[in-house]
Design an enzyme around this catalytic site. Sequence first.
Site, PDB file in Angstrom:
ATOM      1  CB  ILE A   1      -8.269  -2.281   7.862  1.00 33.41           C
ATOM      2  CG1 ILE A   1      -9.717  -2.621   7.497  1.00 33.41           C
ATOM      3  CG2 ILE A   1      -7.469  -1.918   6.612  1.00 33.41           C
ATOM      4  CD1 ILE A   1     -10.501  -1.451   6.937  1.00 33.41           C
TER       5      ILE A   1
ATOM      6  CB  VAL B   1     -15.350   3.154  -4.329  1.00 34.09           C
ATOM      7  CG1 VAL B   1     -16.563   2.559  -5.059  1.00 34.09           C
ATOM      8  CG2 VAL B   1     -15.593   4.605  -3.986  1.00 34.09           C
TER       9      VAL B   1
ATOM     10  N   GLY C   1     -14.588  -6.340   4.117  1.00 31.47           N
ATOM     11  CA  GLY C   1     -13.756  -7.351   4.762  1.00 31.47           C
ATOM     12  C   GLY C   1     -12.354  -6.835   4.961  1.00 31.47           C
TER      13      GLY C   1
ATOM     14  CG  ASP D   1     -20.300   3.401   3.661  1.00 34.65           C
ATOM     15  OD1 ASP D   1     -19.242   3.974   3.977  1.00 34.65           O
ATOM     16  OD2 ASP D   1     -20.336   2.334   3.013  1.00 34.65           O
TER      17      ASP D   1
ATOM     18  CG  LEU E   1     -14.191  -5.196  -5.680  1.00 34.58           C
ATOM     19  CD1 LEU E   1     -15.679  -4.942  -5.897  1.00 34.58           C
ATOM     20  CD2 LEU E   1     -13.776  -6.517  -6.314  1.00 34.58           C
TER      21      LEU E   1
ATOM     22  CB  THR F   1      -8.815   5.703  11.487  1.00 31.25           C
ATOM     23  OG1 THR F   1      -8.753   6.983  10.827  1.00 31.25           O
ATOM     24  CG2 THR F   1      -7.466   5.401  12.112  1.00 31.25           C
TER      25      THR F   1
ATOM     26  CB  ALA G   1     -13.152  -3.540  -0.063  1.00 40.25           C
TER      27      ALA G   1
ATOM     28  CE  LYS H   1     -18.174   2.241   0.490  1.00 40.28           C
ATOM     29  NZ  LYS H   1     -18.547   0.818   0.724  1.00 40.28           N
TER      30      LYS H   1
END
Length: 824
Positions: A480, A614, A802, A683, A618, A560, A616, A687
């Site tokens: 990232i 939450v 991604g 995970d 979006l 990170t 990525a 979120k």
Amino acid sequence: MKVLKFGGSSVASADRIEGVISILKTYHERGDQFAVVCSALGGVTDLLISMSTKAAKADESYLEALEDFKIRHEEAVKSLITGDKLAEVEETLQINIQTLENLLQGIYLVREASKRTMDYVISFGERSSNYIIAMAMQDRGISAEYLDARTIIKTNTDFGAATVDKKHSYTLIREAISKNDSIKIVTGFIASNTDGLTTTLGRGGSDYTAALLAGAMDAQVLEIWTDVDGVLTTDPRKVEDAFTIKQLSYNEAMEMSHYGAKVIYPPTIQPALEKEIPIYIKNTFNPEFIGTKIDKHIDPIKDDRKIKGVSAMKDISLITLAGAGMIGIPGIAARLFSALAVHKINIILITQASSEHSICFAVKMDQAEQAIEILSSEFDKEIEAGKIQSPKREDDLAIVAVIGENMRNIPGIAGNLFNCLGQSGVNVRAIAQGSSELNISFMISDRDVASSLKLIHHSFFTATEEEPSLAIYLMGVGLIGKELLQQIHQQKEYLEHQLGIKIKLVGVANSKKNLFSTQGIKLEDAIEQLISQGKDSSIDSFINEMIDNPHGPTVFVDCTANKAIAKEYHRVLAKGIHIATPNKVAASSDQAYYNQLIKLTQARGLDYRYETNVGAGLPVISVLEDLKNTGDQIHKIEAVLSGTLSYIFNTFTAAKSFTQVVQQAKEQGYTEPDPREDLSGTDVARKAVILARLSGISCELDDVNIKALLSTDALQAASIDDFFKVLASEDSTYGELIQEAEAKDEKLRFIATIENGKLSAALQSVSSDNPFYGLQGSDNMIVFTTARYLDQPLVIKGPGAGASVTAAGVFADIIHIAKTYKHV
């Protein structure tokens, strides 16, 4: 006529004196008329004081100091003078040194060094240096003459800081300077009384000597040569970007000097000010540089800055006298200041509330205890009667002064100043500003001085030199972080030309190294620079460097998933630094810590942006915030929040075992190295907590009811290989689930649900009329059922994982912060 003064650093050694002579030779060759004033060789005055003090204490090591004095001057003579003149100068120097030795022997015998004696001892520094310089010029064929200032400057008998008889001195100066055309090399700092006894002129005495010469001769200009390129905007030891001020008014120069600028000492240049003689501050080691011009009037076209400089004075105490008995009582302030004046307590700053309930003033810390005792005695009756409280003191403070005559013409300077300090968590203890608006002074903790100077300097100087820039500190250069750097670099020109946003990377770190640059790190090869030039790093060292070196508007970008870094967010926000991060640990940590972060952003006017926590890239969090901020009521949130689990259950069919699907996802990089981190549902729970909190629900991670995907045996397997073995042994269980779903033409989806204050996450089988049915690949979907979106819920769908989309989301957060800053 010009007067040139060279300080101790300019004449500290033979090489430096050669530089001074070179400057004087240039002036001489172009036909300038001038007189020269020099200090003692650098460090010699302190050496003379030291040897006198030791001799008065019967410490025979004063002889070692005397030997140092002798060696330094003898070496200078041998380096600077040749031929027949060398013997003459050496003989004169030896006579002076012998006289000094005899004087010190007398001090040693009587065990006393009075101020009168000390003035005489100290005079050997200027007398020796100026004599050597004058003889060295003669040796080079320049018509120069040594002039002992004791013959031309007359004072009273206040040894150590004598008062000059200007009228008498001016007459003597004119006579001595005008008697021939030779260049006069005049001893700085020293003078004599009417009986011929040696006196000294106190702090800045050599500047005073030069100013007296300039005033007496109605000089065209006074040049003060030192070891810096003029008066700087601030202390270059604390602010690397400090630069030379082209011009200052007399008043601005006085203020800058009073509050810490060391180039000039205000009282000493008064004779030049009285005659309105321009003063230039120049650098002996960079003689071609024009330096700083100090004059009565300045050209606003050449210098239209809002402020000219910012100075600081440390080791200050703030003393407060308060009490209801002060209100409406005349003479309280007069008694306070008179009592302190009698005991020669110097007050640096004063502020009083309009209620008359209190008076605050600042003094040097070494005078604070005495000041408290004086006030306690002066107001003892009022204190005993309870009308006035005992005086209080706060130590380890500093006064910072923002200076500039243009401030009176520009509204909002004070507002911008204190807004910038407040955002960075700098607590201002007292404020003072005169009606002339030349100076805004305020008191802060000593420990905040360096960061405050950097902040103010950036806000009023660096940011106005070019397009306002947003400083970035990036932690984490994995997938990232690396992608983010590439995206910023690719979009750089558009940001600057279309949006007016300039992003400057000033710090970058991975788990092992860090790299910092106030000038900016090139985005295109930042990672390569980090690897080749970076220094050993830790989380603490990176955070400390960032909060100790502000660059105006600054963003900490944490790319990170490190829990330890997330625990430092409160420190970052407390120092006025924005945060943009895909790291979801802080936003889903303890509710109390999350509340602390939000309160800090509100109190400091900062952004803590975690859109990518939450979904990525979006726009999930921003949409939810907009719904809440515009008054919509959130009834229910349902969401597929894991790109990994979305991929797994979009790929899982009765034709494949669950183990095969998970292995395939791992091989293609959809899962963490240990797939249990995804399959555990933690995970997704994090979120869900983030969305719940944004909806107004107070909750903890443990409040999420997770229906486990994995058995206890699978979760507790000793290794990843063992995990896959356990998972394979349980394939039949997952096979039954997918067969049941396919039989009903349904799909398996791991869905988080927030409803009626409850949070859950579970594997569900959904029919074709459910929004989650049509999910493909690793897509995420968030469904908001609200008062406004009741019959047709609001759906957000797209890639939820991604590096590219996540980096883009972080980039969008950075741009949002930059836009907000631009419109403040």
